[in-house]
Design a protein around this motif. Structure first.
Motif, short mmCIF file in Angstrom:
data_model
loop_
_atom_site.label_atom_id
_atom_site.label_comp_id
_atom_site.label_asym_id
_atom_site.label_seq_id
_atom_site.Cartn_x
_atom_site.Cartn_y
_atom_site.Cartn_z
N LEU A 1 2.76 92.17 19.05
CA LEU A 1 3.74 91.66 18.09
C LEU A 1 3.09 90.99 16.88
CD1 LEU A 1 6.73 91.14 17.37
CD2 LEU A 1 6.55 89.03 18.69
N PRO A 2 2.11 90.07 17.05
CA PRO A 2 1.50 89.47 15.86
C PRO A 2 0.81 90.49 14.95
CG PRO A 2 1.00 88.16 17.79
CD PRO A 2 1.64 89.43 18.27
N ALA A 3 0.14 91.48 15.54
CA ALA A 3 -0.51 92.50 14.73
C ALA A 3 0.53 93.32 13.97
CB ALA A 3 -1.37 93.40 15.61
N GLY A 4 1.65 93.59 14.58
CA GLY A 4 2.72 94.31 13.90
C GLY A 4 3.28 93.53 12.73
N ILE A 5 3.44 92.24 12.90
CA ILE A 5 3.93 91.39 11.82
C ILE A 5 2.93 91.35 10.68
CG2 ILE A 5 4.52 89.02 11.18
CD1 ILE A 5 5.65 88.70 14.04
N ALA A 6 1.63 91.21 11.00
CA ALA A 6 0.60 91.18 9.96
C ALA A 6 0.55 92.51 9.20
CB ALA A 6 -0.76 90.86 10.57
N ALA A 7 0.68 93.61 9.91
CA ALA A 7 0.67 94.93 9.25
C ALA A 7 1.88 95.07 8.34
CB ALA A 7 0.65 96.04 10.29
N TRP A 8 3.03 94.60 8.79
CA TRP A 8 4.26 94.66 8.00
C TRP A 8 4.12 93.85 6.72
CZ3 TRP A 8 8.12 90.48 8.12
CH2 TRP A 8 9.26 90.80 7.38
N LYS A 9 3.40 92.72 6.81
CA LYS A 9 3.21 91.88 5.63
C LYS A 9 2.04 92.34 4.77
CE LYS A 9 5.27 87.65 7.19
NZ LYS A 9 5.13 86.20 7.10
N GLY A 10 1.32 93.36 5.21
CA GLY A 10 0.23 93.90 4.41
C GLY A 10 -1.04 93.07 4.47
N ARG A 11 -1.29 92.40 5.57
CA ARG A 11 -2.46 91.54 5.71
C ARG A 11 -3.55 92.25 6.52
NH1 ARG A 11 -2.75 87.99 2.14
NH2 ARG A 11 -4.04 86.73 3.49
N ASN A 12 -4.75 91.65 6.52
CA ASN A 12 -5.87 92.14 7.30
C ASN A 12 -5.55 91.99 8.79
OD1 ASN A 12 -8.32 92.96 8.22
ND2 ASN A 12 -9.48 91.27 7.35
N LEU A 13 -5.70 93.06 9.55
CA LEU A 13 -5.30 93.06 10.95
C LEU A 13 -6.35 92.50 11.90
CD1 LEU A 13 -3.50 96.48 11.35
CD2 LEU A 13 -2.51 94.23 11.13
N TRP A 14 -7.63 92.62 11.59
CA TRP A 14 -8.67 92.27 12.57
C TRP A 14 -8.62 90.82 13.03
CZ3 TRP A 14 -10.01 95.92 15.39
CH2 TRP A 14 -10.13 97.20 14.87
N PRO A 15 -8.46 89.81 12.15
CA PRO A 15 -8.37 88.44 12.67
C PRO A 15 -7.16 88.24 13.58
CG PRO A 15 -8.73 88.40 10.29
CD PRO A 15 -8.47 89.83 10.69
N VAL A 16 -6.07 88.87 13.25
CA VAL A 16 -4.85 88.72 14.06
C VAL A 16 -5.02 89.42 15.40
CG1 VAL A 16 -2.38 89.22 14.14
CG2 VAL A 16 -3.42 88.48 12.01
N ILE A 17 -5.64 90.60 15.40
CA ILE A 17 -5.86 91.31 16.67
C ILE A 17 -6.80 90.51 17.56
CG2 ILE A 17 -6.92 93.37 17.68
CD1 ILE A 17 -5.79 94.94 15.30
N ALA A 18 -7.87 89.96 16.98
CA ALA A 18 -8.80 89.15 17.78
C ALA A 18 -8.10 87.94 18.38
CB ALA A 18 -9.99 88.72 16.92
N LEU A 19 -7.30 87.27 17.57
CA LEU A 19 -6.56 86.11 18.08
C LEU A 19 -5.51 86.53 19.11
CD1 LEU A 19 -6.03 83.87 14.96
CD2 LEU A 19 -7.32 83.32 17.00
N SER A 20 -4.92 87.68 18.93
CA SER A 20 -3.92 88.15 19.88
C SER A 20 -4.50 88.30 21.28
CB SER A 20 -3.35 89.50 19.46
OG SER A 20 -2.54 89.37 18.34
N LEU A 21 -5.72 88.79 21.33
CA LEU A 21 -6.34 89.00 22.63
C LEU A 21 -6.75 87.70 23.29
CD1 LEU A 21 -8.49 92.12 21.77
CD2 LEU A 21 -6.34 92.03 23.03
N VAL A 22 -7.02 86.66 22.51
CA VAL A 22 -7.50 85.39 23.07
C VAL A 22 -6.42 84.32 23.06
CG1 VAL A 22 -9.27 83.62 22.87
CG2 VAL A 22 -9.83 85.98 22.33
#
Length: 55
Positions: free
Chosen positions: A19-40
């Motif tokens: 869900l957080p990565a989807g929101i970041a992608a929808w807002k046009g932001r860099n996905l890698w920091p959000v994906i890393a945080l999502s996992l941790v």
């Protein structure tokens, strides 16, 4: 945990983790920091995705 319970758990957990990565992608932001945080740290990733501005 039976096989059915395991698959139901995965069916619910995977979209929640993404869900957080989807929101970041929808807002046009860099996905890698959000994906890393999502996992941790899922709540932190959700907060980061929601706070970022749309481009």
């Amino acid at each position: 945990m039976s096989d059915l319970q395991f698959w139901l758990f995965l069916a619910a957990a995977i979209p929640i983790l993404l869900l957080p990565a989807g929101i970041a992608a929808w807002k046009g932001r860099n996905l890698w920091p959000v994906i890393a945080l999502s996992l941790v740290f899922w709540p932190g990733a959700l907060g980061l995705a929601l706070r970022t501005r749309r481009r």
